[in-house]
Design an enzyme around this catalytic site. Structure first.
Site, PDB file in Angstrom:
ATOM      1  N   MET A 169     -12.393   3.492   0.796  1.00  0.00           N
ATOM      2  CA  MET A 169     -12.896   3.754   2.153  1.00  0.00           C
ATOM      3  C   MET A 169     -13.709   5.031   2.056  1.00  0.00           C
ATOM      4  O   MET A 169     -13.299   6.109   2.511  1.00  0.00           O
ATOM      5  CB  MET A 169     -11.716   3.892   3.120  1.00  0.00           C
ATOM      6  CG  MET A 169     -11.094   2.558   3.482  1.00  0.00           C
ATOM      7  SD  MET A 169      -9.449   2.727   4.207  1.00  0.00           S
ATOM      8  CE  MET A 169      -8.479   2.802   2.716  1.00  0.00           C
TER       9      MET A 169
ATOM     10  N   SER B  54       0.864  -1.186   0.000  1.00  0.00           N
ATOM     11  CA  SER B  54       0.000   0.000   0.000  1.00  0.00           C
ATOM     12  C   SER B  54       0.894   1.226   0.000  1.00  0.00           C
ATOM     13  O   SER B  54       1.830   1.317   0.805  1.00  0.00           O
ATOM     14  CB  SER B  54      -0.867   0.002   1.266  1.00  0.00           C
ATOM     15  OG  SER B  54      -1.211   1.338   1.590  1.00  0.00           O
TER      16      SER B  54
ATOM     17  N   MET C 105     -10.365  -6.340   7.248  1.00  0.00           N
ATOM     18  CA  MET C 105      -9.579  -5.287   7.899  1.00  0.00           C
ATOM     19  C   MET C 105      -9.057  -5.809   9.235  1.00  0.00           C
ATOM     20  O   MET C 105      -9.837  -6.254  10.081  1.00  0.00           O
ATOM     21  CB  MET C 105     -10.434  -4.035   8.118  1.00  0.00           C
ATOM     22  CG  MET C 105     -10.911  -3.344   6.844  1.00  0.00           C
ATOM     23  SD  MET C 105      -9.617  -3.038   5.633  1.00  0.00           S
ATOM     24  CE  MET C 105      -8.528  -1.931   6.538  1.00  0.00           C
TER      25      MET C 105
ATOM     26  N   HIS D  75      -8.850   0.275  -2.833  1.00  0.00           N
ATOM     27  CA  HIS D  75      -9.551   0.103  -1.566  1.00  0.00           C
ATOM     28  C   HIS D  75     -10.349   1.375  -1.291  1.00  0.00           C
ATOM     29  O   HIS D  75      -9.801   2.380  -0.820  1.00  0.00           O
ATOM     30  CB  HIS D  75      -8.517  -0.175  -0.451  1.00  0.00           C
ATOM     31  CG  HIS D  75      -9.142  -0.401   0.888  1.00  0.00           C
ATOM     32  ND1 HIS D  75      -8.385  -0.517   2.043  1.00  0.00           N
ATOM     33  CD2 HIS D  75     -10.438  -0.539   1.274  1.00  0.00           C
ATOM     34  CE1 HIS D  75      -9.209  -0.708   3.071  1.00  0.00           C
ATOM     35  NE2 HIS D  75     -10.448  -0.718   2.627  1.00  0.00           N
TER      36      HIS D  75
ATOM     37  N   MET E  67      -9.540   7.469   0.582  1.00  0.00           N
ATOM     38  CA  MET E  67     -10.297   7.869   1.787  1.00  0.00           C
ATOM     39  C   MET E  67     -10.977   9.208   1.532  1.00  0.00           C
ATOM     40  O   MET E  67     -10.388  10.096   0.910  1.00  0.00           O
ATOM     41  CB  MET E  67      -9.349   8.002   2.975  1.00  0.00           C
ATOM     42  CG  MET E  67      -8.523   6.753   3.242  1.00  0.00           C
ATOM     43  SD  MET E  67      -7.574   6.912   4.766  1.00  0.00           S
ATOM     44  CE  MET E  67      -6.528   5.451   4.649  1.00  0.00           C
TER      45      MET E  67
ATOM     46  N   ASP F   9      -5.728  -6.678   5.472  1.00  0.00           N
ATOM     47  CA  ASP F   9      -5.238  -5.305   5.370  1.00  0.00           C
ATOM     48  C   ASP F   9      -5.092  -4.701   6.757  1.00  0.00           C
ATOM     49  O   ASP F   9      -6.076  -4.590   7.506  1.00  0.00           O
ATOM     50  CB  ASP F   9      -6.220  -4.479   4.521  1.00  0.00           C
ATOM     51  CG  ASP F   9      -5.688  -3.090   4.220  1.00  0.00           C
ATOM     52  OD1 ASP F   9      -4.523  -2.795   4.537  1.00  0.00           O
ATOM     53  OD2 ASP F   9      -6.466  -2.281   3.657  1.00  0.00           O
TER      54      ASP F   9
ATOM     55  N   HIS G 241      -1.628  -1.715  -3.899  1.00  0.00           N
ATOM     56  CA  HIS G 241      -2.858  -1.435  -3.153  1.00  0.00           C
ATOM     57  C   HIS G 241      -2.982   0.083  -2.971  1.00  0.00           C
ATOM     58  O   HIS G 241      -2.068   0.738  -2.464  1.00  0.00           O
ATOM     59  CB  HIS G 241      -2.749  -2.152  -1.800  1.00  0.00           C
ATOM     60  CG  HIS G 241      -3.927  -1.991  -0.902  1.00  0.00           C
ATOM     61  ND1 HIS G 241      -5.030  -2.817  -0.951  1.00  0.00           N
ATOM     62  CD2 HIS G 241      -4.171  -1.112   0.103  1.00  0.00           C
ATOM     63  CE1 HIS G 241      -5.893  -2.457  -0.019  1.00  0.00           C
ATOM     64  NE2 HIS G 241      -5.397  -1.420   0.635  1.00  0.00           N
TER      65      HIS G 241
ATOM     66  N   ASP H   1      -5.166   3.181  -1.357  1.00  0.00           N
ATOM     67  CA  ASP H   1      -6.132   3.493  -0.309  1.00  0.00           C
ATOM     68  C   ASP H   1      -6.829   4.824  -0.565  1.00  0.00           C
ATOM     69  O   ASP H   1      -6.230   5.886  -0.420  1.00  0.00           O
ATOM     70  CB  ASP H   1      -5.415   3.541   1.045  1.00  0.00           C
ATOM     71  CG  ASP H   1      -5.015   2.153   1.504  1.00  0.00           C
ATOM     72  OD1 ASP H   1      -5.892   1.279   1.578  1.00  0.00           O
ATOM     73  OD2 ASP H   1      -3.814   1.934   1.768  1.00  0.00           O
TER      74      ASP H   1
HETATM   75  C1  DX5 Z   1      -5.576   1.617   6.310  1.00  0.00           C
HETATM   76  C2  DX5 Z   1      -5.343   1.120   4.915  1.00  0.00           C
HETATM   77  C3  DX5 Z   1      -4.234   0.141   4.814  1.00  0.00           C
HETATM   78  C4  DX5 Z   1      -2.898   0.674   5.289  1.00  0.00           C
HETATM   79  C5  DX5 Z   1      -2.046  -0.483   5.653  1.00  0.00           C
HETATM   80  O1  DX5 Z   1      -6.799   2.207   6.456  1.00  0.00           O
HETATM   81  O2  DX5 Z   1      -6.488   0.503   4.377  1.00  0.00           O
HETATM   82  O3  DX5 Z   1      -4.134  -0.363   3.483  1.00  0.00           O
HETATM   83  O4  DX5 Z   1      -2.232   1.428   4.339  1.00  0.00           O
HETATM   84  O5  DX5 Z   1      -0.895   0.021   6.215  1.00  0.00           O
HETATM   85  P1  DX5 Z   1      -0.080  -0.861   7.266  1.00  0.00           P
HETATM   86  O6  DX5 Z   1       0.376  -2.098   6.524  1.00  0.00           O
HETATM   87  O7  DX5 Z   1       1.046   0.029   7.648  1.00  0.00           O
HETATM   88  O8  DX5 Z   1      -0.983  -1.192   8.395  1.00  0.00           O
HETATM   89 ZN    ZN Z   2      -6.147  -0.565   2.417  1.00  0.00          ZN
END
Ligand code: DX5
Ligand code: ZN
Length: 222
Positions: free
Chosen positions: A69, A9, A138, A67, A38, A176, A34, A36
């Protein structure tokens, strides 16, 4: 033996040198990237939108695992698919019509993934498992990289694996949050076959290549 895929990620990568950071993971043996997304509502932070995905698409041929969110993923998923996302994942907690959205994503010839937060029981996704290409469990409360894995989530992976086996279904199980060399093998043994790794790949201690290699060594014991 199941092959375990590693999906770095970019959340803790250096965004000033994002293209180089992605190439470093690609050259270093990543299987998937990956991304993320948000929105400041579903989770407190805001990260990036489709234009960043479009840029990443130009830098690597690896599958892009989006992903989402975000609230109302049904209003946004198309832009991320068109920007080059290969796997479009959204949260069961974010929409009332998961079944319809999964099928719509698949109709765009993309893989459709459902994500589930730590506090949400597996029963919430039970009825969409047969239309899901990937279940993202998660292991932390989403929002930030670098958090510690909640150990009780390993049981959730085991339960999900049995639930799928009983039904003869084979979506990927992606985990994740908080994946490190010291727990990657436990995740794989519990039944995960895709591991998201953020801060364990992008950190200031070592290069993505070294970090990915360390995770592979750890997984050899799974
Ligand atoms: C958090 C993200 C993850 C995050 C994982 O909300 O969805 O993908 O980047 O990071 P680590 O591996 O550092 O927990
Ligand atoms: Zn993620």
């Amino acid at each position: 033996m199941t092959t375990i895929k590693l999906a770095p990620s970019i959340l803790t990568a250096d965004f000033g040198a994002l293209a180089d950071q992605i190439r470093a993971a690609d050259d270093g043996g990543a299987d998937i990237i990956h991304l993320d997304v948000m929105d400041g509502h579903f989770v407190p932070p805001i990260t990036f939108g489709p234009i960043v995905v479009e840029m990443v698409r130009k830098v690597t041929k690896l599958p892009l695992d989006i992903h989402l969110m975000i609230e109302h993923p049904e209003r946004q998923f198309e832009a991320f698919a068109e920007a080059g996302g290969d796997i479009i994942n959204f949260h069961i907690e974010a929409t009332a019509h998961a079944d319809r959205l999964l099928r719509t994503i698949q109709a765009m010839n993309k893989r459709a993934g459902i994500c589930i937060n730590p506090a949400t029981p597996l029963s919430a996704i039970e009825n969409v498992l047969d239309v899901t290409d990937q279940v993202m469990v998660m292991m932390i409360n989403p929002g930030w990289g670098g958090q510690k894995m909640l150990p009780s989530m390993l049981d959730k992976i085991r339960d999900l694996r049995s639930m799928l086996d009983v039904r003869g279904l084979k979506p990927d199980i992606e985990v994740d949050g908080g994946v490190k060399s010291n727990n990657a093998a436990s995740c794989a043994r519990a039944g995960a076959n895709v591991l998201v790794c953020g801060s364990s790949v992008y950190n200031t201690d070592s290069s993505p290549r070294e970090n990915l290699a360390a995770l592979r060594v750890a997984l050899a014991s799974a």
